[in-house]
Design an enzyme around this catalytic site. Structure first.
Site, mmCIF file in Angstrom:
data_model
loop_
_atom_site.group_PDB
_atom_site.id
_atom_site.type_symbol
_atom_site.label_atom_id
_atom_site.label_comp_id
_atom_site.label_asym_id
_atom_site.label_seq_id
_atom_site.Cartn_x
_atom_site.Cartn_y
_atom_site.Cartn_z
ATOM 1 N N GLU A 127 19.151 -40.004 12.130
ATOM 2 C CA GLU A 127 19.662 -38.654 11.874
ATOM 3 C C GLU A 127 20.944 -38.419 12.681
ATOM 4 O OE1 GLU A 127 16.629 -35.732 12.482
ATOM 5 O OE2 GLU A 127 18.057 -34.073 12.449
ATOM 6 N N GLY A 136 11.084 -18.164 16.579
ATOM 7 C CA GLY A 136 10.843 -18.118 18.029
ATOM 8 C C GLY A 136 11.210 -19.376 18.774
ATOM 9 N N ILE A 191 16.407 -23.362 7.376
ATOM 10 C CA ILE A 191 16.011 -24.619 6.730
ATOM 11 C C ILE A 191 16.981 -24.996 5.612
ATOM 12 C CG2 ILE A 191 14.119 -25.858 5.592
ATOM 13 C CD1 ILE A 191 13.705 -24.934 8.625
ATOM 14 N N THR A 192 17.657 -26.121 5.824
ATOM 15 C CA THR A 192 18.615 -26.653 4.857
ATOM 16 C C THR A 192 17.890 -26.996 3.554
ATOM 17 O OG1 THR A 192 19.926 -27.570 6.644
ATOM 18 C CG2 THR A 192 20.254 -28.557 4.467
HETATM 19 C C1 LIG Z 1 23.285 -24.451 9.203
HETATM 20 C C2 LIG Z 1 22.023 -24.852 9.897
HETATM 21 C C3 LIG Z 1 21.177 -25.760 9.282
HETATM 22 C C4 LIG Z 1 19.962 -26.105 9.903
HETATM 23 N N1 LIG Z 1 19.080 -26.926 9.243
HETATM 24 C C5 LIG Z 1 17.834 -27.095 9.757
HETATM 25 C C6 LIG Z 1 16.823 -27.781 9.012
HETATM 26 O O1 LIG Z 1 17.065 -28.276 7.896
HETATM 27 N N2 LIG Z 1 15.593 -27.881 9.540
HETATM 28 C C7 LIG Z 1 15.274 -27.356 10.767
HETATM 29 O O2 LIG Z 1 14.130 -27.480 11.189
HETATM 30 N N3 LIG Z 1 16.219 -26.704 11.513
HETATM 31 C C8 LIG Z 1 17.482 -26.565 11.021
HETATM 32 N N4 LIG Z 1 18.424 -25.873 11.749
HETATM 33 C C9 LIG Z 1 18.064 -25.322 13.041
HETATM 34 C C10 LIG Z 1 18.691 -26.080 14.212
HETATM 35 O O3 LIG Z 1 18.175 -27.368 14.318
HETATM 36 C C11 LIG Z 1 18.470 -25.220 15.459
HETATM 37 O O4 LIG Z 1 19.291 -24.076 15.314
HETATM 38 C C12 LIG Z 1 18.783 -25.969 16.751
HETATM 39 O O5 LIG Z 1 17.837 -26.974 16.980
HETATM 40 C C13 LIG Z 1 18.807 -25.018 17.976
HETATM 41 O O6 LIG Z 1 17.646 -24.255 18.006
HETATM 42 P P1 LIG Z 1 17.773 -22.648 18.169
HETATM 43 O O7 LIG Z 1 18.725 -22.174 17.137
HETATM 44 O O8 LIG Z 1 16.407 -22.082 18.164
HETATM 45 O O9 LIG Z 1 18.436 -22.442 19.555
HETATM 46 P P2 LIG Z 1 17.691 -22.391 21.034
HETATM 47 O O10 LIG Z 1 16.636 -23.422 21.066
HETATM 48 O O11 LIG Z 1 17.339 -20.985 21.277
HETATM 49 O O12 LIG Z 1 18.881 -22.811 21.928
HETATM 50 C C14 LIG Z 1 20.055 -22.019 22.069
HETATM 51 C C15 LIG Z 1 21.008 -22.700 22.993
HETATM 52 O O13 LIG Z 1 20.417 -22.784 24.284
HETATM 53 C C16 LIG Z 1 20.827 -23.970 24.939
HETATM 54 N N5 LIG Z 1 19.658 -24.784 25.293
HETATM 55 C C17 LIG Z 1 18.446 -24.839 24.673
HETATM 56 N N6 LIG Z 1 17.634 -25.715 25.284
HETATM 57 C C18 LIG Z 1 18.319 -26.212 26.320
HETATM 58 C C19 LIG Z 1 18.025 -27.151 27.369
HETATM 59 N N7 LIG Z 1 16.853 -27.780 27.423
HETATM 60 N N8 LIG Z 1 18.993 -27.421 28.280
HETATM 61 C C20 LIG Z 1 20.193 -26.812 28.225
HETATM 62 N N9 LIG Z 1 20.525 -25.923 27.265
HETATM 63 C C21 LIG Z 1 19.615 -25.624 26.333
HETATM 64 C C22 LIG Z 1 21.757 -24.704 23.961
HETATM 65 O O14 LIG Z 1 23.093 -24.328 24.224
HETATM 66 C C23 LIG Z 1 21.341 -24.158 22.620
HETATM 67 O O15 LIG Z 1 22.364 -24.231 21.654
HETATM 68 C C24 LIG Z 1 19.642 -25.561 11.166
HETATM 69 C C25 LIG Z 1 20.529 -24.669 11.792
HETATM 70 C C26 LIG Z 1 21.685 -24.297 11.162
HETATM 71 C C27 LIG Z 1 22.569 -23.296 11.849
#
Ligand SMILES: Cc1cc2nc3c(=O)[nH]c(=O)nc-3n(C[C@H](O)[C@H](O)[C@H](O)COP(=O)(O)OP(=O)(O)OC[C@H]3O[C@@H](n4cnc5c(N)ncnc54)[C@H](O)[C@@H]3O)c2cc1C
Length: 385
Positions: free
Chosen positions: A247, A132, A160-161
């Site tokens: 990071e 979420g 989660i990596t």
């Molecule tokens: C391969 C991979 C490895 C990962 N590894 C880890 C890990 O080890 N640990 C972990 O905890 N997470 C991990 N992640 C998760 C990653 O950090 C999140 O996907 C990222 O922080 C974005 O969160 P979300 O996917 O929920 O996108 P959302 O928060 O839903 O955001 C989607 C898009 O909305 C836009 N957006 C969001 N907020 C704003 C704002 N304030 N202003 C303007 N635009 C905005 C951006 O374009 C963003 O890309 C990983 C993801 C991937 C794909």
């Protein structure tokens, strides 16, 4: 000069470390690469070997099993990983976990956890993102509620990596769900025998095929109170902030290494491939495009060196680290796109390294804080007196 070794902060000791890491990757990683791509995960045994070589804990104090070297030695490892065009081995996340523990955990916790992470007996992960919420960390719904001498961990995480292999997971959870950001804590989950802890799917990604990115579920997992990272609840947000510049600097170096790798492969291709009776390299478009790519790589290297000096001096600010994360990963995106185009149809074939570099690059703009969030951080700093 080998561009991977051409950094202002590099000493002969860094270059010797680079040689050792390069040899290790050539002997232990590359022969297994295709098999691990197929499996979607890097073998645990490889982590152990990296631990034995001192690669995992290079910058961790010697009394915890590390080599006690500056963090620039870790940057050397990330550059060497970039040299082979790899981003599947989750060592950067493992490294970040190590540095969270080394900087915010109590001395007792450090003594318990660091040696196992340094040796590769344990693989580390950090679990912030949930189905979420990702960017908006304050909105996490996973809870860790006190019950006697334990916390009861409930909720789920995704993306989660190192998720399939992790033995030690820093879980971002709310110890006080009513307190917003101030109710967030970091709880260390030792996964061995943890009842109620479940790993979900190894997610099917467009790139980073060797990385076991996963869903994680916590169904009333009981964790000892002594696994609250640090000595007080509610500090999670501030604790996470301590390593963010590091990071993001790592992500900039990963972008740099991958971009150099893309340029190297592309030069090899355009120098031998012919069209219309001449080498692709003899065409003005190819020459100009690659001149631009090479220049951007040099610009990033200079910026990365500058921020590395700031990091070493303890002055690297979150906004400058955000600039580096944003610009480097966008530059990487431009680079791999240009380089793939110059490969023609071969660039679209998975057997050509540029295809993997292209697919792997895309997520760099999303994780570690989406680049829009980076822009927010930079912009906020511009609007201060
Ligand atoms: C391969 C991979 C490895 C990962 N590894 C880890 C890990 O080890 N640990 C972990 O905890 N997470 C991990 N992640 C998760 C990653 O950090 C999140 O996907 C990222 O922080 C974005 O969160 P979300 O996917 O929920 O996108 P959302 O928060 O839903 O955001 C989607 C898009 O909305 C836009 N957006 C969001 N907020 C704003 C704002 N304030 N202003 C303007 N635009 C905005 C951006 O374009 C963003 O890309 C990983 C993801 C991937 C794909």
């Amino acid at each position: 000069m080998d561009s991977f070794l051409d950094h202002a902060w590099m000493t002969p000791d860094h270059r010797a470390h680079a040689d050792a890491v390069r040899r290790f990757l050539a002997e232990e990683y590359q022969p297994n690469r295709a098999r691990w791509t197929e499996a979607g995960v890097v073998d645990r045994a490889f982590w152990r070997k990296a631990g034995e070589q001192g690669i995992l804990g290079a910058s961790i104090p010697e009394d915890h099993g590390g080599l006690g070297l500056p963090r620039t030695f870790d940057l050397v490892t990330f550059l060497e990983q970039g040299r082979i065009g790899d981003s599947g081995w989750g060592i950067s996340v493992h490294n970040i976990v190590l540095h969270y523990v080394a900087s915010i955990a109590t001395p007792d916790q450090q003594a318990r956890w660091l040696p196992r992470l340094v040796s590769g007996e344990w693989i580390g992960a950090i679990a912030m993102t949930e189905p979420g919420t990702g960017s908006d960390l304050q909105a996490v719904r996973t809870t860790a509620l006190k019950n006697g001498n334990e916390y009861v961990l409930s909720g789920s995480k995704t993306f989660i990596t190192n998720g399939q292999n992790a033995d030690f997971i820093l879980v971002v959870a709310k110890t006080d769900p009513a307190a917003g950001g101030r109710g967030i804590s970091l709880i260390a989950l030792e996964t061995d025998g943890a009842e109620g802890f479940r790993r979900g799917r190894k997610l099917d990604k467009m790139g980073m095929r060797r990385q076991d990115t996963s869903e994680l579920f916590f169904d009333d997992v009981r964790v000892p109170r002594s696994n609250l990272v640090g000595d007080a609840e509610g500090r999670g947000f501030a604790q996470l902030m301590t390593q963010l510049p590091w990071e993001r600097l790592i992500l900039a170096y990963l972008a740099l290494g991958a971009s150099r790798c893309a340029l190297r492969h592309t030069l090899a291709h355009v120098r031998q491939r012919k069209a219309f009776g001449q080498r692709l390299m003899d065409m003005q478009n190819t020459r100009f495009k690659l001149a631009e790519v090479a220049t951007e790589i040099e610009v990033l290297a200079a910026f990365a060196d500058k921020l590395t000096a700031e990091f070493q001096a303890g002055t690297l600010t979150p906004e400058r680290a955000a600039m580096a994360k944003m610009w480097s990963t966008e530059m990487q995106g431009r680079t791999v796109d240009t380089c793939l185009q110059l490969h023609g149809g071969y660039g679209y074939m998975n057997e050509y390294p540029i295809a993997e570099l292209y697919a792997d690059a895309r997520v760099q703009r999303i994780y570690g804080g989406a680049n829009e969030i980076m822009r927010e951080i930079v912009a906020r700093s511009l609007d201060r007196d």
